[in-house]
Design an enzyme around this catalytic site. Structure first.
Site, PDB file in Angstrom:
ATOM      1  N   SER A 181      38.272  45.544  45.497  1.00  0.00           N
ATOM      2  CA  SER A 181      38.847  45.395  44.160  1.00  0.00           C
ATOM      3  C   SER A 181      39.262  46.712  43.530  1.00  0.00           C
ATOM      4  O   SER A 181      40.171  46.743  42.717  1.00  0.00           O
ATOM      5  CB  SER A 181      37.850  44.683  43.241  1.00  0.00           C
ATOM      6  OG  SER A 181      36.638  45.407  43.169  1.00  0.00           O
ATOM      7  N   HIS A 209      40.746  39.144  45.468  1.00  0.00           N
ATOM      8  CA  HIS A 209      42.038  39.819  45.333  1.00  0.00           C
ATOM      9  C   HIS A 209      42.959  39.549  46.518  1.00  0.00           C
ATOM     10  O   HIS A 209      43.973  40.224  46.674  1.00  0.00           O
ATOM     11  CB  HIS A 209      41.825  41.328  45.166  1.00  0.00           C
ATOM     12  CG  HIS A 209      41.088  41.660  43.912  1.00  0.00           C
ATOM     13  ND1 HIS A 209      41.713  41.821  42.699  1.00  0.00           N
ATOM     14  CD2 HIS A 209      39.763  41.807  43.674  1.00  0.00           C
ATOM     15  CE1 HIS A 209      40.804  42.086  41.765  1.00  0.00           C
ATOM     16  NE2 HIS A 209      39.612  42.088  42.334  1.00  0.00           N
ATOM     17  N   LYS A 239      42.637  35.437  39.293  1.00  0.00           N
ATOM     18  CA  LYS A 239      43.539  36.583  39.480  1.00  0.00           C
ATOM     19  C   LYS A 239      44.930  36.042  39.861  1.00  0.00           C
ATOM     20  O   LYS A 239      45.635  35.594  38.984  1.00  0.00           O
ATOM     21  CB  LYS A 239      42.911  37.548  40.470  1.00  0.00           C
ATOM     22  CG  LYS A 239      41.510  37.965  39.931  1.00  0.00           C
ATOM     23  CD  LYS A 239      40.854  39.037  40.684  1.00  0.00           C
ATOM     24  CE  LYS A 239      39.377  39.180  40.328  1.00  0.00           C
ATOM     25  NZ  LYS A 239      39.093  39.569  38.957  1.00  0.00           N
TER      26      LYS A 239
END
Ligand SMILES: Cc1ncc(COP(=O)(O)O)c(C=O)c1O
Length: 382
Positions: A181, A209, A239
């Site tokens: 991250s 991610h 995300k």
């Protein structure tokens, strides 16, 4: 002031002195720009990689779910909070990740702090990449298993530790971010999957991610030439997916065990219907247009080329500057030029590696990426 206030004030003073005090800044977000402190800035600090937080089809799906099912879930999923959309989302996640089943949690943090203690306990071992996300650490601590770390992405070191320690524990879990991250690099999941299998250890990859932006949108398990052997594929819907919530994709018995043993699923209210509906709509969009999923990484690569930085492996690009003060000063310099690039300081990153962390999205304009790259090359990293 009583002892509680004294304690808090002393801690804050120490953080202030070290340049590590944090505060909340009200931030109104649009698709690419934010407004904070009375200024409009182009943001490179949102994890909204596909700009889906503002997508009309996703907003419409969330609104329709509210109209049909109401705002909140009303209870834990095991009581009455398991509205019909949950099953649909889980089926889609399992399809995307090519697993038998999936299980949705309240958030990514709640997923890891539920999954790990449901699988390992006091006699067991959790082997973590040293740069693993805080919620993998939190899950390992909650499990009360022994924890060991291997050097970042060093499969040889992980192998040494497994050879030395595997025999002492009934169960071993190996945990890593799929896409790191704060560094943006990818874990060697194919090699870790082989290693874990060799030692009868269970590999958990946190793909917070990766989903939506690497591996054709399917995530880091699918980023290599062959899919990695990752029996526990965890991630977040907050995300690239643009909403909120966490998930685990795994075999059916593992998912059924979560429903029976993961405390963060059992003792926490189910995700609101609108949030689940938004995630389903986002997965629809990603599935229909894999080329769109490739755009954030292409933008990140264009940036690293022009800024003369090592080539981006994901939409996350770190610029390590060392001290917290240096990172804060660089962030302010970019803010003066109209960019929001938040400084990341310890303890989020190791001591001495404070940095700017840039996150590229599908819709960032190329000319602004070029302007930012030139500024970074000439005024930040020079
Ligand atoms: C690698 C990683 N795992 C897990 C999380 C937690 O996910 P969530 O925000 O859904 O709690 C984050 C970020 O917040 C993350 O970066």
């Amino acid at each position: 002031m009583d002892s509680l206030d004294d304690f808090a004030a002393a801690k804050l003073t120490a953080l202030d002195r070290a340049g590590l005090r944090r505060g909340l800044v009200a931030t109104a977000r649009g698709a690419l720009h934010v407004e904070r402190n009375g200024r409009r800035l182009l943001s490179f600090s949102c994890n909204d990689y596909l700009n889906l937080t503002q997508h009309p089809a996703i907003k419409a799906a969330a609104i329709a779910a509210i109209e049909r099912f109401g705002v909140g879930s009303g209870a834990s999923r095991l009581v009455t909070g398991n509205h019909p959309l949950h099953g649909e989302l889980e089926a889609r996640l399992a399809r995307l990740k090519d697993t038998e089943a999936a299980c949705v949690f309240g958030s990514g943090f709640l997923a890891n702090t539920g999954i790990i203690p449901a699988l390992v306990g006091t006699d067991d071992l959790v082997l973590l990449d040293e740069l693993s996300h805080a919620c993998l650490w939190a899950g390992a601590r909650l499990s009360r298993a022994a924890t060991l770390t291997y050097r970042h992405n060093d499969v040889g070191h992980a192998a040494d530790l497994l050879r030395a320690h595997r025999g002492r524990h009934p169960r071993v879990l190996v945990a890593t971010d799929g896409v790191f991250s704060m560094d943006g690099d990818l874990a060697p999941l194919v090699e870790l999957g082989r290693l874990a299998r060799e030692h009868d250890a269970w590999l958990l990859s946190d793909d917070a991610h990766g989903i939506g932006v690497v591996g054709g949108g399917r995530g880091s398990t699918f980023a290599g030439a062959v899919p990695a052997d990752v029996p526990l594929q965890m991630g977040t819907l907050s995300k690239a997916i643009g909403g909120y919530g966490g998930y685990l994709c795994a075999a059916r018995p593992v998912v059924d065990l979560m429903i029976n043993r993961a405390r963060t699923l059992i003792y926490s209210t189910g995700l609101p219907p609108a949030t689940v509906a938004a995630a389903i709509a986002a997965l629809d969009l990603i599935g229909r247009d894999p080329a769109y999923a490739a755009r954030p990484l292409a933008k990140a690569k264009a940036f690293t080329r022009r800024a003369q930085l090592p080539e981006a492996q994901s939409p996350i690009v770190p610029i390590v500057l060392g001290s917290a003060q240096a990172a804060l000063a660089a962030s302010r310099r970019l803010e003066d030029e109209g960019f929001l690039v938040v400084a990341i300081r310890p303890p989020t990153v190791p001591e001495g590696t404070a940095r700017l962390r840039l996150a590229f999205t599908a819709a960032h304009p190329d000319d602004e990426i070029e302007r930012l790259a030139d500024l970074v090359r000439e005024r930040v990293h020079a």
